[in-house]
Design a protein around this motif. Structure first.
Motif, PDB file in Angstrom:
ATOM      1  N   LYS A  55       0.833  -1.193   0.000  1.00  0.00           N
ATOM      2  CA  LYS A  55       0.000   0.000   0.000  1.00  0.00           C
ATOM      3  C   LYS A  55       0.873   1.250   0.000  1.00  0.00           C
ATOM      4  O   LYS A  55       1.565   1.516   0.980  1.00  0.00           O
ATOM      5  N   PRO A  56       0.871   1.999  -1.101  1.00  0.00           N
ATOM      6  CA  PRO A  56       1.611   3.261  -1.086  1.00  0.00           C
ATOM      7  C   PRO A  56       0.835   4.336  -0.322  1.00  0.00           C
ATOM      8  O   PRO A  56      -0.380   4.445  -0.490  1.00  0.00           O
ATOM      9  N   VAL A  79       0.689   6.861   9.329  1.00  0.00           N
ATOM     10  CA  VAL A  79       0.539   5.649   8.511  1.00  0.00           C
ATOM     11  C   VAL A  79      -0.712   4.905   8.966  1.00  0.00           C
ATOM     12  O   VAL A  79      -0.838   4.560  10.132  1.00  0.00           O
ATOM     13  N   PRO A  80      -1.655   4.672   8.039  1.00  0.00           N
ATOM     14  CA  PRO A  80      -2.854   3.939   8.430  1.00  0.00           C
ATOM     15  C   PRO A  80      -2.504   2.489   8.762  1.00  0.00           C
ATOM     16  O   PRO A  80      -1.515   1.966   8.272  1.00  0.00           O
ATOM     17  N   LEU A 120       4.096   1.664   2.389  1.00  0.00           N
ATOM     18  CA  LEU A 120       5.315   2.391   2.017  1.00  0.00           C
ATOM     19  C   LEU A 120       5.042   3.831   1.635  1.00  0.00           C
ATOM     20  O   LEU A 120       4.132   4.116   0.838  1.00  0.00           O
ATOM     21  N   ARG A 121       5.827   4.726   2.203  1.00  0.00           N
ATOM     22  CA  ARG A 121       5.705   6.131   1.831  1.00  0.00           C
ATOM     23  C   ARG A 121       6.117   6.323   0.379  1.00  0.00           C
ATOM     24  O   ARG A 121       7.087   5.735  -0.075  1.00  0.00           O
ATOM     25  N   THR A 122       5.339   7.167  -0.299  1.00  0.00           N
ATOM     26  CA  THR A 122       5.509   7.293  -1.744  1.00  0.00           C
ATOM     27  C   THR A 122       5.457   8.750  -2.183  1.00  0.00           C
ATOM     28  O   THR A 122       4.630   9.521  -1.709  1.00  0.00           O
ATOM     29  N   LEU A 123       6.351   9.086  -3.099  1.00  0.00           N
ATOM     30  CA  LEU A 123       6.384  10.421  -3.704  1.00  0.00           C
ATOM     31  C   LEU A 123       6.049  10.272  -5.186  1.00  0.00           C
ATOM     32  O   LEU A 123       6.569   9.381  -5.853  1.00  0.00           O
ATOM     33  N   LEU A 124       5.150  11.121  -5.670  1.00  0.00           N
ATOM     34  CA  LEU A 124       4.806  11.076  -7.096  1.00  0.00           C
ATOM     35  C   LEU A 124       5.673  12.077  -7.846  1.00  0.00           C
ATOM     36  O   LEU A 124       5.742  13.255  -7.480  1.00  0.00           O
ATOM     37  N   LEU A 125       6.323  11.593  -8.891  1.00  0.00           N
ATOM     38  CA  LEU A 125       7.163  12.456  -9.709  1.00  0.00           C
ATOM     39  C   LEU A 125       6.562  12.562 -11.106  1.00  0.00           C
ATOM     40  O   LEU A 125       6.454  11.560 -11.808  1.00  0.00           O
ATOM     41  N   GLY A 126       6.114  13.751 -11.460  1.00  0.00           N
ATOM     42  CA  GLY A 126       5.547  13.966 -12.797  1.00  0.00           C
ATOM     43  C   GLY A 126       6.681  14.309 -13.741  1.00  0.00           C
ATOM     44  O   GLY A 126       7.188  15.428 -13.737  1.00  0.00           O
TER      45      GLY A 126
END
Ligand SMILES: Nc1nc2c(ncn2[C@@H]2O[C@H](COP(=O)(O)OP(=O)(O)OP(=O)(O)O)[C@@H](O)[C@H]2O)c(=O)[nH]1
Ligand SMILES: [Mg+2]
Length: 328
Positions: free
Chosen positions: A183-184, A190-191, A200-206
């Motif tokens: 689960k990102p 954190v739920p 897992l912590r997630t960063l979105l990169l456009g």
């Protein structure tokens, strides 16, 4: 999907899914490749079929050395923490990886260039973060070994191609991770999840924000995910926002840096002690030397929100940037 697949194709696909042996699968896949409609809407799918075929043929020639594929995915962790790059084919994962690490990963304008994970180190301030470039995620296909690689990571970086329907890419990524029971999540608390799930912590990169129409893709992603994930527009090709990217990664890692000193001396700010958030004076002592822990009487701490040289016991929780003098 706007692919308009024919009933014959779908039938061949069912055969492929039912095939048990590699030669059977190759046969079914050959049929799929022959009858798939050849237009823009099926471009991605055709690339996936091609790559699947290449893999099956490789399997055919390879003796079944069990676990070999998994072995390639067993990346030794190095540095302060590890972040794994994930994305669909051709989105620019390897371009970004090569831009921010000193390691090499092949970049090409065709999909499925990267075949196995590649580790590299990214310098950020006074620490080194390990990045792992990966083969692309594709619908309904999980590389053996990839789930474990992801589960072991400290954070994920989703690389999205802003010029190629990034919302669809997000759908595929979340669906495939869901199948891996991963689960990102963004920043913030954190739920809790059922046992067996990795969060897992997630960063979105456009990515590819240097391209003219990228702004539309960015707006679409922003509208949908602004409140869920941290998001950054980048251009791996032109190195745009690379420094900002490093700054965004650090808080995802849930680590902190402290500096130890001996009485009467200045601390060495180039050599941080890296600990999980929530760590105590005791863990600082442990990182210096295991004998220190038993002998530790108290610590003196310098840092924000404290008196200079404030006394602290072994269970005192340290904060980012604290300077700590251990007394034994
Ligand atoms: N315009 C532009 N093109 C980019 C950018 N990043 C990558 N590309 C191009 O996109 C193509 C794919 O780049 P890669 O870095 O190989 O992509 P990948 O995600 O590693 O691809 P796979 O390994 O096949 O999954 C190449 O032609 C790159 O030059 C970017 O920021 N802007
Ligand atoms: Mg690649």
């Amino acid at each position: 999907m706007p692919a308009n697949l024919t009933p014959q194709y779908l039938e061949a696909e069912t055969k492929f899914k039912q095939a048990k042996t590699t030669p059977e699968k190759i046969k079914a896949l050959e049929v799929m490749m022959a009858i798939i409609p050849k237009h823009k809407g099926t471009e991605k799918l055709r690339a996936q079929l091609k790559s699947r075929m290449a893999k099956l043929k490789e399997d055919l020639h390879k003796r079944p050395t069990l676990g070999k594929a998994e072995q390639a995915f067993n990346i030794k962790k190095e540095g302060a923490a590890q972040a794994v790059l994930l994305g669909l084919p051709n989105v620019g994962k390897s371009s970004l990886f090569s831009q921010v690490t000193h390691a090499f990963s092949e970049v090409a304008d065709y999909p499925f260039t990267t075949q196995k994970p590649i580790p590299g180190m990214m310098a950020f301030e006074n620490l080194q973060i390990q990045l792992v470039d990966t083969p692309p995620i594709q619908l309904d296909h999980i590389e053996p070994g990839l789930p474990n690689l992801i589960r072991n990571a400290d954070a994920l970086l989703f690389v999205l191609d802003l010029t190629d329907d990034p919302l669809f890419q997000m759908e595929v990524l979340s669906e495939e991770l869901n199948r891996m029971r991963i689960k990102p999540v963004g920043n913030g608390p954190v739920p809790s999840f059922d046992a067996g799930w990795a969060v897992l912590r997630t960063l979105l990169l456009g990515n590819k924000c240097d391209v003219k129409n990228a702004i539309n893709g960015y707006r679409a992603i922003e509208a949908q995910f602004r409140n869920t994930f941290p998001l950054l527009p980048i251009s791996a090709k032109e190195g745009m926002n690379v420094e900002a990217l490093k700054k965004e990664i650090y808080p995802l890692l849930d680590i902190l840096r402290v500096y130890t000193k001996t009485p009467g001396r200045e601390p060495d700010f180039t050599d941080p002690v890296i600990l999980k958030k929530g760590s105590t004076v005791e863990e600082v002592a442990l990182s210096v030397h295991k004998d220190f822990v038993a002998k530790l009487r108290y610590a003196k701490i310098w840092g924000s929100g404290k008196f200079n040289g404030q006394m602290a016991k072994r269970d005192y929780q340290v904060s980012e940037g604290d300077v700590i003098e251990l007394h034994i």
